[in-house]
Design a protein around this motif. Sequence first.
Motif, PDB file in Angstrom:
ATOM      1  N   LYS A 158       0.839  -1.209   0.000  1.00  0.00           N
ATOM      2  CA  LYS A 158       0.000   0.000   0.000  1.00  0.00           C
ATOM      3  C   LYS A 158       0.868   1.252   0.000  1.00  0.00           C
ATOM      4  O   LYS A 158       0.548   2.238  -0.667  1.00  0.00           O
ATOM      5  N   LYS A 160       3.842   1.438  -1.281  1.00  0.00           N
ATOM      6  CA  LYS A 160       4.410   1.535  -2.624  1.00  0.00           C
ATOM      7  C   LYS A 160       3.399   2.182  -3.575  1.00  0.00           C
ATOM      8  O   LYS A 160       3.751   3.045  -4.383  1.00  0.00           O
ATOM      9  N   LYS A 161       2.125   1.779  -3.464  1.00  0.00           N
ATOM     10  CA  LYS A 161       1.117   2.361  -4.371  1.00  0.00           C
ATOM     11  C   LYS A 161       0.956   3.865  -4.112  1.00  0.00           C
ATOM     12  O   LYS A 161       0.728   4.636  -5.040  1.00  0.00           O
ATOM     13  N   LYS A 165       1.564   6.767  -6.986  1.00  0.00           N
ATOM     14  CA  LYS A 165       0.635   7.871  -7.214  1.00  0.00           C
ATOM     15  C   LYS A 165       1.348   9.227  -7.113  1.00  0.00           C
ATOM     16  O   LYS A 165       1.169  10.113  -7.947  1.00  0.00           O
ATOM     17  N   ILE A 168       3.682   9.904 -10.264  1.00  0.00           N
ATOM     18  CA  ILE A 168       3.242   9.797 -11.659  1.00  0.00           C
ATOM     19  C   ILE A 168       3.686  11.070 -12.359  1.00  0.00           C
ATOM     20  O   ILE A 168       3.518  12.170 -11.842  1.00  0.00           O
ATOM     21  N   PRO A 170       3.599  12.449 -16.002  1.00  0.00           N
ATOM     22  CA  PRO A 170       3.194  12.299 -17.409  1.00  0.00           C
ATOM     23  C   PRO A 170       4.054  13.071 -18.405  1.00  0.00           C
ATOM     24  O   PRO A 170       4.403  12.534 -19.454  1.00  0.00           O
ATOM     25  N   PHE A 220       6.203  -0.281 -24.428  1.00  0.00           N
ATOM     26  CA  PHE A 220       5.048  -0.624 -23.597  1.00  0.00           C
ATOM     27  C   PHE A 220       5.475  -1.054 -22.197  1.00  0.00           C
ATOM     28  O   PHE A 220       4.775  -0.784 -21.222  1.00  0.00           O
ATOM     29  N   THR A 224       4.209   0.794 -18.731  1.00  0.00           N
ATOM     30  CA  THR A 224       3.281   0.038 -17.877  1.00  0.00           C
ATOM     31  C   THR A 224       3.917  -0.649 -16.668  1.00  0.00           C
ATOM     32  O   THR A 224       3.199  -1.069 -15.772  1.00  0.00           O
ATOM     33  N   ALA A 226       5.414  -0.703 -13.386  1.00  0.00           N
ATOM     34  CA  ALA A 226       5.671   0.122 -12.200  1.00  0.00           C
ATOM     35  C   ALA A 226       6.456  -0.686 -11.164  1.00  0.00           C
ATOM     36  O   ALA A 226       5.945  -1.076 -10.134  1.00  0.00           O
TER      37      ALA A 226
ATOM     38  N   ASP B 152      -2.561   2.105 -23.304  1.00  0.00           N
ATOM     39  CA  ASP B 152      -1.669   3.010 -24.033  1.00  0.00           C
ATOM     40  C   ASP B 152      -1.721   2.801 -25.538  1.00  0.00           C
ATOM     41  O   ASP B 152      -1.187   3.616 -26.292  1.00  0.00           O
ATOM     42  N   GLU B 156      -4.284   8.698 -25.193  1.00  0.00           N
ATOM     43  CA  GLU B 156      -3.144   9.603 -25.103  1.00  0.00           C
ATOM     44  C   GLU B 156      -2.431   9.245 -23.786  1.00  0.00           C
ATOM     45  O   GLU B 156      -3.076   9.125 -22.738  1.00  0.00           O
ATOM     46  N   HIS B 157      -1.107   9.059 -23.849  1.00  0.00           N
ATOM     47  CA  HIS B 157      -0.409   8.473 -22.693  1.00  0.00           C
ATOM     48  C   HIS B 157      -0.518   9.326 -21.437  1.00  0.00           C
ATOM     49  O   HIS B 157      -0.520   8.809 -20.320  1.00  0.00           O
ATOM     50  N   LYS B 158      -0.583  10.642 -21.598  1.00  0.00           N
ATOM     51  CA  LYS B 158      -0.732  11.496 -20.411  1.00  0.00           C
ATOM     52  C   LYS B 158      -2.114  11.323 -19.779  1.00  0.00           C
ATOM     53  O   LYS B 158      -2.245  11.297 -18.563  1.00  0.00           O
ATOM     54  N   LYS B 160      -3.890   8.609 -19.967  1.00  0.00           N
ATOM     55  CA  LYS B 160      -3.871   7.287 -19.323  1.00  0.00           C
ATOM     56  C   LYS B 160      -3.207   7.375 -17.954  1.00  0.00           C
ATOM     57  O   LYS B 160      -3.700   6.808 -16.978  1.00  0.00           O
ATOM     58  N   LYS B 161      -2.097   8.127 -17.865  1.00  0.00           N
ATOM     59  CA  LYS B 161      -1.419   8.235 -16.561  1.00  0.00           C
ATOM     60  C   LYS B 161      -2.309   8.939 -15.529  1.00  0.00           C
ATOM     61  O   LYS B 161      -2.272   8.603 -14.345  1.00  0.00           O
ATOM     62  N   VAL B 164      -4.527   6.251 -14.317  1.00  0.00           N
ATOM     63  CA  VAL B 164      -3.788   5.355 -13.405  1.00  0.00           C
ATOM     64  C   VAL B 164      -3.801   5.955 -12.006  1.00  0.00           C
ATOM     65  O   VAL B 164      -4.108   5.289 -11.017  1.00  0.00           O
ATOM     66  N   LYS B 165      -3.484   7.249 -11.951  1.00  0.00           N
ATOM     67  CA  LYS B 165      -3.414   7.947 -10.670  1.00  0.00           C
ATOM     68  C   LYS B 165      -4.774   7.979  -9.982  1.00  0.00           C
ATOM     69  O   LYS B 165      -4.886   7.714  -8.782  1.00  0.00           O
ATOM     70  N   ILE B 168      -5.732   4.410  -8.501  1.00  0.00           N
ATOM     71  CA  ILE B 168      -4.858   3.616  -7.632  1.00  0.00           C
ATOM     72  C   ILE B 168      -5.694   3.184  -6.440  1.00  0.00           C
ATOM     73  O   ILE B 168      -6.423   3.985  -5.854  1.00  0.00           O
ATOM     74  N   PRO B 170      -5.186   0.924  -3.321  1.00  0.00           N
ATOM     75  CA  PRO B 170      -4.311   0.083  -2.495  1.00  0.00           C
ATOM     76  C   PRO B 170      -5.042  -0.961  -1.653  1.00  0.00           C
ATOM     77  O   PRO B 170      -4.601  -2.108  -1.575  1.00  0.00           O
ATOM     78  N   THR B 224       2.405  -4.758 -10.650  1.00  0.00           N
ATOM     79  CA  THR B 224       3.221  -3.765 -11.368  1.00  0.00           C
ATOM     80  C   THR B 224       2.749  -3.447 -12.791  1.00  0.00           C
ATOM     81  O   THR B 224       3.198  -2.459 -13.350  1.00  0.00           O
ATOM     82  N   ALA B 226       0.568  -1.943 -15.218  1.00  0.00           N
ATOM     83  CA  ALA B 226      -0.530  -0.979 -15.378  1.00  0.00           C
ATOM     84  C   ALA B 226      -0.971  -0.919 -16.836  1.00  0.00           C
ATOM     85  O   ALA B 226      -0.738   0.057 -17.530  1.00  0.00           O
ATOM     86  N   GLN B 227      -1.643  -1.997 -17.276  1.00  0.00           N
ATOM     87  CA  GLN B 227      -1.957  -2.141 -18.697  1.00  0.00           C
ATOM     88  C   GLN B 227      -3.323  -1.572 -19.074  1.00  0.00           C
ATOM     89  O   GLN B 227      -3.437  -0.792 -20.017  1.00  0.00           O
TER      90      GLN B 227
END
Lengths: 414, 414
Positions: A158, A160-161, A165, A168, A170, A220, A224, A226, B152, B156-158, B160-161, B164-165, B168, B170, B224, B226-227
Amino acid sequence: MKDFTSAYFTMSEQDAVDYIRTKLDFFDKNAELTCREIGDGNLNYVFRVVDEKSGKSIIIKQAGPVARISDAFKLSPDRNRIESDILKLKGELAPGFVPEVYSYDPIMNCCVMDDLSDHEIMRSALLKHQKFPLFADHISTFLANTLLLTSDVVLEHKDKKDLVKQFINPELCEISEDLVYTEPFYDCEQNEVFPGTKEFVVEEFWNDQKLALETAKLKFEFMTKAQSLIHGDLHTGSIFIKKDSTKIIDPEFAFYGPAGYDIGNVIANLIFAYVSSNFVIEDQEKKEDYLLYLKNTISDVVQLFTDKFLKLWDEKATERTAKYPGFKEVYLNSILEDTAAVTGLELSRRIIGLAKVKDITSITDDNDRVLAEKICLTAAKTFILNRSDIRTGNDFVKVLLESVSAYSESIKSN
Amino acid sequence: MKDFTSAYFTMSEQDAVDYIRTKLDFFDKNAELTCREIGDGNLNYVFRVVDEKSGKSIIIKQAGPVARISDAFKLSPDRNRIESDILKLKGELAPGFVPEVYSYDPIMNCCVMDDLSDHEIMRSALLKHQKFPLFADHISTFLANTLLLTSDVVLEHKDKKDLVKQFINPELCEISEDLVYTEPFYDCEQNEVFPGTKEFVVEEFWNDQKLALETAKLKFEFMTKAQSLIHGDLHTGSIFIKKDSTKIIDPEFAFYGPAGYDIGNVIANLIFAYVSSNFVIEDQEKKEDYLLYLKNTISDVVQLFTDKFLKLWDEKATERTAKYPGFKEVYLNSILEDTAAVTGLELSRRIIGLAKVKDITSITDDNDRVLAEKICLTAAKTFILNRSDIRTGNDFVKVLLESVSAYSESIKSN
């Protein structure tokens, strides 16, 4: 004196002096402060403030409003928050290997940190053919500690997550995704290929679909995986060094990514120094001696990292499944595979892409430079395509030496 | 009437009626509202509010202050924020396959959404041996859309990030890390092994170091990789179904993880239905017919997913390297490998771990239940250990049928 508390502006040298007097109880009241902007990076202004009386000094690093690398990259100055948080964290994980951070200011987007003027940028020192016998030991400790201790092997998952966050990143990741993983591998307008190397690049890189496919897989992974809180830009220009001290700076590209990324950047930049020295050192004995030093350093970085990583794993692993027989080796092998791949990517992008290294651009003879570039690119391809067979310090050195050998006839007849 | 605006409390049925009257303009002023708490999950209270006059109805789902699964798991109620955001997002990506969300309330930690009482929980429907000929088509669309369009490859990768954030997660991830990836594979106190199956579990699971090593690799992938923005708990209890409609609910475990996780959960839970039917349907003709339906559904889910995923990739991929020849197939194969692995993990944890499925626990004859469990566990091991060879719908069905065959003598003599 300007107001540092309401809105961001880029500081002048005088502002930097005023800033430090106002904000930090670091210098004497009677100090005679002078300041010079010494930044040669692309993203920041670096002010060195000195007390001419005592010799005491300190650094203020301020994020520019727009990245200086190119107008195409507009970066939010949040990167200095990331930098200051990362330096504090990495200072705890690998004490002594990063500068101390005294303060971070989210309004002026700057942080105040140790002045390392008694150190030298490692790339410049290597260009002057200096040796740092402790470097492999230092950097391998830094790598093993920062990469393993931020992973799920050791950290409470937890926590680590929460770090994932927090870091991150971008905008800076996008730069690496483009400059490292994409542009060098096709005929992109932004590339800057040295004329004599162009034909080789077209044939061996841009027309090679097998290589392209591998770069897609690796890109990729970068986007992806982390795995560890990586530095993200650990070339020899991000290392301040002197005989007995190694300090890692500029972690503004930091994020949770593949652990091998940092190690690969270190190895690739040692390879640039090796290839460069091969052409620019004229005295044969001195050249052989220095090449031997660099070759051993490359091998030592990999082997010392491996040894320290495995030892630290045994001491610090908390995750139950990480202790299952065989897993430690599987995990390390995957890091070394990523290391080989990133070594190849960094070698490629510094020759083909827009961000060059002085090791290569300072080779003044055009034929020599083309040979040096072809050696780097030949090694690069092998590192990427054969990455699953490259595991030891010797394996890394072997790829380098075979790439040099492939051009030895051309070098002699030059 | 209580105050819903200052501090969280768990609602009574009457509170739920008051809440909906105060907060949402959904029912008529003259509506005769009644309410029943219908939750049978472990984490939430589910209030169904009905207007007895018009028949109109709505659902309020409120996070309990402590997860009901076990006192050991204390969860922050933030999961309902995640749930409501996810349902909105997935409703855009795969229209019609999730309930509509009308509001989310961060103080009461609840969201108001479509009442799906005309649907049935899929697990219950399968236990009654109902067929849903459109399910494979529906779920494969949901999976292809939600998994590919959040990756991804397309985003757009930004952006997507940022997702992800935002997602999250935990605490809920920790539950899966423990219950799915760790506890079933050693003699953990929390496991609940059916007595007759115990010896098999000890020998074939807890004493198998090779299997343990594979679960370690898979657990680290889960932590790990994050697909895609996955549902994270897509068993047949998270699906509301009727002949012409499939609705995915309960995405509170959602986070960026391996895309194959969701598909594997669907397949594993269809396998539970298959194995269960094999024992509980007495009429031979009816049994064969239903097993054929389930077998075809398993195969169709994989094949339709594959077809739709590849088609959608061609239509929607924006990432340059994703279009390199061969990469699409590499990427899909890796998802199918993860799918096979997670199929095996879900089969294992529902037999060995603490969270059981009714498909198996409702088998009343003890010998039958032991056989059913051994079939599931035999398939589970094959899915995990041979995951890199399992690629097509037929491959998945083959592992299932071979596991059933391995016990056919015992079944006959039973």
